[in-house]
Scaffold this active site. Structure first.
Site, PDB file in Angstrom:
ATOM      1  N   SER A  17       0.811  -1.216   0.000  1.00 21.15           N
ATOM      2  CA  SER A  17       0.000   0.000   0.000  1.00 21.15           C
ATOM      3  C   SER A  17       0.850   1.275   0.000  1.00 21.15           C
ATOM      4  O   SER A  17       0.548   2.207  -0.758  1.00 21.15           O
ATOM      5  CB  SER A  17      -0.963   0.001   1.203  1.00 21.15           C
ATOM      6  OG  SER A  17      -1.878  -1.059   1.056  1.00 21.15           O
ATOM      7  N   THR A  62      -5.985  -3.095   7.886  1.00 25.00           N
ATOM      8  CA  THR A  62      -5.915  -4.460   7.385  1.00 25.00           C
ATOM      9  C   THR A  62      -5.875  -5.453   8.545  1.00 25.00           C
ATOM     10  O   THR A  62      -6.009  -5.067   9.714  1.00 25.00           O
ATOM     11  CB  THR A  62      -4.762  -4.610   6.353  1.00 25.00           C
ATOM     12  OG1 THR A  62      -4.869  -5.900   5.758  1.00 25.00           O
ATOM     13  CG2 THR A  62      -3.390  -4.452   6.990  1.00 25.00           C
ATOM     14  N   LYS A  66      -9.670  -5.094  11.072  1.00 26.99           N
ATOM     15  CA  LYS A  66     -10.793  -4.580  10.277  1.00 26.99           C
ATOM     16  C   LYS A  66     -12.132  -4.555  11.025  1.00 26.99           C
ATOM     17  O   LYS A  66     -12.961  -3.693  10.769  1.00 26.99           O
ATOM     18  CB  LYS A  66     -10.959  -5.417   8.998  1.00 26.99           C
ATOM     19  CG  LYS A  66      -9.919  -5.118   7.931  1.00 26.99           C
ATOM     20  CD  LYS A  66     -10.220  -5.930   6.677  1.00 26.99           C
ATOM     21  CE  LYS A  66      -9.317  -5.522   5.539  1.00 26.99           C
ATOM     22  NZ  LYS A  66      -9.653  -6.178   4.281  1.00 26.99           N
ATOM     23  N   GLU A  78     -22.423   3.366   5.694  1.00 24.98           N
ATOM     24  CA  GLU A  78     -23.240   2.209   5.290  1.00 24.98           C
ATOM     25  C   GLU A  78     -22.379   1.132   4.607  1.00 24.98           C
ATOM     26  O   GLU A  78     -22.582  -0.063   4.811  1.00 24.98           O
ATOM     27  CB  GLU A  78     -24.331   2.715   4.330  1.00 24.98           C
ATOM     28  CG  GLU A  78     -25.529   1.809   4.208  1.00 24.98           C
ATOM     29  CD  GLU A  78     -26.185   1.426   5.534  1.00 24.98           C
ATOM     30  OE1 GLU A  78     -26.232   2.256   6.461  1.00 24.98           O
ATOM     31  OE2 GLU A  78     -26.615   0.252   5.642  1.00 24.98           O
ATOM     32  N   ASP A 102     -13.545  -2.750  -0.131  1.00 25.10           N
ATOM     33  CA  ASP A 102     -13.101  -4.057  -0.648  1.00 25.10           C
ATOM     34  C   ASP A 102     -14.074  -4.640  -1.689  1.00 25.10           C
ATOM     35  O   ASP A 102     -13.660  -5.060  -2.764  1.00 25.10           O
ATOM     36  CB  ASP A 102     -12.948  -5.073   0.497  1.00 25.10           C
ATOM     37  CG  ASP A 102     -11.625  -4.934   1.221  1.00 25.10           C
ATOM     38  OD1 ASP A 102     -10.658  -4.427   0.615  1.00 25.10           O
ATOM     39  OD2 ASP A 102     -11.553  -5.338   2.400  1.00 25.10           O
ATOM     40  N   ALA A 131     -13.131 -11.242   3.205  1.00 27.72           N
ATOM     41  CA  ALA A 131     -13.142 -10.754   1.818  1.00 27.72           C
ATOM     42  C   ALA A 131     -14.355 -11.310   1.082  1.00 27.72           C
ATOM     43  O   ALA A 131     -15.000 -10.610   0.283  1.00 27.72           O
ATOM     44  CB  ALA A 131     -11.854 -11.170   1.115  1.00 27.72           C
ATOM     45  N   GLY A 242      -5.809 -11.209  -8.424  1.00 26.79           N
ATOM     46  CA  GLY A 242      -6.143 -10.423  -7.238  1.00 26.79           C
ATOM     47  C   GLY A 242      -5.564  -9.025  -7.227  1.00 26.79           C
ATOM     48  O   GLY A 242      -5.941  -8.202  -6.383  1.00 26.79           O
ATOM     49  N   GLN A 249      -9.525  -1.268  -4.752  1.00 27.61           N
ATOM     50  CA  GLN A 249      -9.938  -0.851  -3.400  1.00 27.61           C
ATOM     51  C   GLN A 249      -9.041   0.271  -2.884  1.00 27.61           C
ATOM     52  O   GLN A 249      -9.510   1.177  -2.195  1.00 27.61           O
ATOM     53  CB  GLN A 249     -10.015  -2.044  -2.417  1.00 27.61           C
ATOM     54  CG  GLN A 249      -8.729  -2.829  -2.160  1.00 27.61           C
ATOM     55  CD  GLN A 249      -7.763  -2.152  -1.186  1.00 27.61           C
ATOM     56  OE1 GLN A 249      -8.199  -1.418  -0.306  1.00 27.61           O
ATOM     57  NE2 GLN A 249      -6.484  -2.381  -1.346  1.00 27.61           N
TER      58      GLN A 249
HETATM   59  P1  NAP Z   1     -10.389 -14.797   6.421  1.00 27.73           P
HETATM   60  O1  NAP Z   1     -11.475 -13.895   6.830  1.00 27.73           O
HETATM   61  O2  NAP Z   1      -9.483 -15.353   7.445  1.00 27.73           O
HETATM   62  O3  NAP Z   1     -11.091 -16.048   5.635  1.00 27.73           O
HETATM   63  C1  NAP Z   1     -10.325 -17.146   5.255  1.00 27.73           C
HETATM   64  C2  NAP Z   1     -11.116 -18.076   4.318  1.00 27.73           C
HETATM   65  O4  NAP Z   1     -10.181 -19.032   3.807  1.00 27.73           O
HETATM   66  C3  NAP Z   1     -12.225 -18.870   4.987  1.00 27.73           C
HETATM   67  O5  NAP Z   1     -13.229 -19.167   4.053  1.00 27.73           O
HETATM   68  C4  NAP Z   1     -11.474 -20.158   5.399  1.00 27.73           C
HETATM   69  O6  NAP Z   1     -12.311 -21.283   5.510  1.00 27.73           O
HETATM   70  C5  NAP Z   1     -10.597 -20.347   4.181  1.00 27.73           C
HETATM   71  N1  NAP Z   1      -9.402 -21.142   4.427  1.00 27.73           N
HETATM   72  C6  NAP Z   1      -8.260 -20.728   5.039  1.00 27.73           C
HETATM   73  N2  NAP Z   1      -7.359 -21.731   5.054  1.00 27.73           N
HETATM   74  C7  NAP Z   1      -7.956 -22.791   4.435  1.00 27.73           C
HETATM   75  C8  NAP Z   1      -7.551 -24.127   4.126  1.00 27.73           C
HETATM   76  N3  NAP Z   1      -6.336 -24.561   4.468  1.00 27.73           N
HETATM   77  N4  NAP Z   1      -8.417 -24.930   3.479  1.00 27.73           N
HETATM   78  C9  NAP Z   1      -9.635 -24.498   3.119  1.00 27.73           C
HETATM   79  N5  NAP Z   1     -10.086 -23.254   3.377  1.00 27.73           N
HETATM   80  C10 NAP Z   1      -9.253 -22.414   4.029  1.00 27.73           C
HETATM   81  O7  NAP Z   1      -9.443 -14.128   5.321  1.00 27.73           O
HETATM   82  P2  NAP Z   1      -9.776 -12.931   4.296  1.00 27.73           P
HETATM   83  O8  NAP Z   1      -9.442 -11.640   4.930  1.00 27.73           O
HETATM   84  O9  NAP Z   1     -11.141 -13.140   3.755  1.00 27.73           O
HETATM   85  O10 NAP Z   1      -8.647 -13.168   3.166  1.00 27.73           O
HETATM   86  C11 NAP Z   1      -8.657 -14.334   2.351  1.00 27.73           C
HETATM   87  C12 NAP Z   1      -7.624 -14.198   1.241  1.00 27.73           C
HETATM   88  O11 NAP Z   1      -7.968 -13.115   0.391  1.00 27.73           O
HETATM   89  C13 NAP Z   1      -6.202 -13.919   1.708  1.00 27.73           C
HETATM   90  O12 NAP Z   1      -5.322 -14.659   0.905  1.00 27.73           O
HETATM   91  C14 NAP Z   1      -6.027 -12.432   1.443  1.00 27.73           C
HETATM   92  O13 NAP Z   1      -4.667 -12.101   1.161  1.00 27.73           O
HETATM   93  C15 NAP Z   1      -6.859 -12.262   0.198  1.00 27.73           C
HETATM   94  N6  NAP Z   1      -7.374 -10.891   0.032  1.00 27.73           N
HETATM   95  C16 NAP Z   1      -7.079 -10.229  -1.127  1.00 27.73           C
HETATM   96  C17 NAP Z   1      -7.553  -8.939  -1.309  1.00 27.73           C
HETATM   97  C18 NAP Z   1      -7.216  -8.199  -2.585  1.00 27.73           C
HETATM   98  O14 NAP Z   1      -7.339  -6.970  -2.587  1.00 27.73           O
HETATM   99  N7  NAP Z   1      -6.858  -8.879  -3.654  1.00 27.73           N
HETATM  100  C19 NAP Z   1      -8.335  -8.319  -0.326  1.00 27.73           C
HETATM  101  C20 NAP Z   1      -8.633  -9.042   0.847  1.00 27.73           C
HETATM  102  C21 NAP Z   1      -8.140 -10.332   1.010  1.00 27.73           C
HETATM  103  P3  NAP Z   1     -12.987 -21.673   6.934  1.00 27.73           P
HETATM  104  O15 NAP Z   1     -14.210 -20.828   7.049  1.00 27.73           O
HETATM  105  O16 NAP Z   1     -13.288 -23.122   6.794  1.00 27.73           O
HETATM  106  O17 NAP Z   1     -11.961 -21.390   7.993  1.00 27.73           O
END
Ligand code: NAP
Length: 280
Positions: A17, A62, A66, A78, A102, A131, A242, A249
């Site tokens: 960022s 982040t 959050k 909102e 996001d 996300a 991604g 965002q």
């Molecule tokens: P989060 O809230 O912790 O959610 C994690 C998700 O991944 C849940 O659905 C979890 O499943 C699943 N998961 C994690 N480890 C797993 C595994 N070993 N096997 C199966 N499912 C697994 O995380 P988040 O903030 O949403 O972020 C998720 C990803 O998106 C990260 O890699 C992050 O870097 C990326 N991201 C990218 C952007 C972008 O701007 N491109 C923005 C935000 C996030 P369970 O519910 O079963 O635990």
């Protein structure tokens, strides 16, 4: 006087960022600086007080702050209220207001490669974390033809899908059920951390049964070409990485603070150069 912006998180050392925001400030001739601050959970309240005390224009938020930051802000817009999480804070007079860019960031990046309206799309999302919530909540407002969710933990997918009760065409699936019915979907959105560095060969789902028309999106951007996107390319499918969501965002946050539109292509180029097609 130089205006101060930043991002708070933990860990924050690898954040890109500062690179993209400082470049955009310079590009637009704005006298400002954007800094990454590592903030421990116990220090979050004081860090938020610091935004006001230091006269900062705003910050990004982040992982892991959050959700926790919401109780320390004066008002929640909102955009963040419906998602239950804040990724952008803006100082408005003597108030700190929380926003979330996001979901809109993802949708803006998706729209660039869509050849039909969201209303005509059958969508599958893999994952039900923070996300995923932002993406689901933002897209269902546009009433897609169908929006199904599969996740390792089915209860979390169920909770997420029930969070938009007025949207009807939806279903929770196991990963296996989703794989078996993949030909249904126009857009497949991967939102878990599977495939992220260092576990770069991992894929969340087999694309064997995906339709030729399908667009495969991965919000993981380190590496940029994840194993899932490589699998899609081998099948000749269109892909969305991604980086698109990340820069969109960021650009929306930048606009909230400065009222100016940064150059998205330049932001993207900075991320690509920094990752260099490799992982870090
Ligand atoms: P989060 O809230 O912790 O959610 C994690 C998700 O991944 C849940 O659905 C979890 O499943 C699943 N998961 C994690 N480890 C797993 C595994 N070993 N096997 C199966 N499912 C697994 O995380 P988040 O903030 O949403 O972020 C998720 C990803 O998106 C990260 O890699 C992050 O870097 C990326 N991201 C990218 C952007 C972008 O701007 N491109 C923005 C935000 C996030 P369970 O519910 O079963 O635990």
């Amino acid at each position: 006087m130089k205006q101060l912006y930043g991002v708070i998180g933990n860990p924050i050392g690898h954040s890109m960022s500062p690179d993209i925001h400082n470049a955009a400030l310079k590009d637009l001739g704005l006298d400002g600086h954007y800094h990454a601050f590592q903030v421990e959970n116990d220090n979050l309240k004081d860090a938020v007080k610091g935004i006001k005390a230091l006269g900062m224009i705003g910050i990004n938020v982040t992982v892991p702050h959050k959700v926790a930051i919401m109780e320390h802000l004066d008002h929640i817009d909102e955009s963040a209220k419906v998602l239950g999480a804040v990724n952008t804070v803006r100082t408005e007079g003597d108030m700190l207001v929380g926003y979330n860019t996001d979901g809109e960031g993802f949708v803006k990046s998706l729209r660039k490669i869509l050849d039909k309206p969201v209303q005509d799309l059958s969508i599958l999302m893999i994952g039900a974390g923070g996300a995923a919530r932002a993406i689901f909540t933002t897209i269902v407002r546009e009433n897609p033809k169908r929006f199904d969710i599969c996740n390792r933990t089915l209860e979390k997918a169920e909770q997420l899908i029930q969070s938009s009760p007025s949207f009807q065409n939806k279903q929770v699936l196991t990963i296996k059920e989703a794989e078996e019915n993949l030909e249904r979907y126009d857009v497949i959105i991967h939102t878990t951390s599977i495939g992220m560095y260092p576990d770069i060969d991992a894929v969340p789902i087999s694309l064997q049964r995906a339709a030729n028309r399908a667009i495969v999106c991965d919000i993981v951007y380190n590496p940029i070409r994840t194993a899932l996107l490589k699998q899609a390319e081998q099948k000749g499918l269109r892909t969305l990485d991604g980086v698109g969501m990340f820069v969109e965002q960021a650009a929306l946050s930048f606009q909230l603070w400065t009222g100016q539109e940064p150059d998205i292509d330049k932001m993207r180029a900075i991320v690509e150069a920094k990752l260099g097609g490799k992982e870090c």
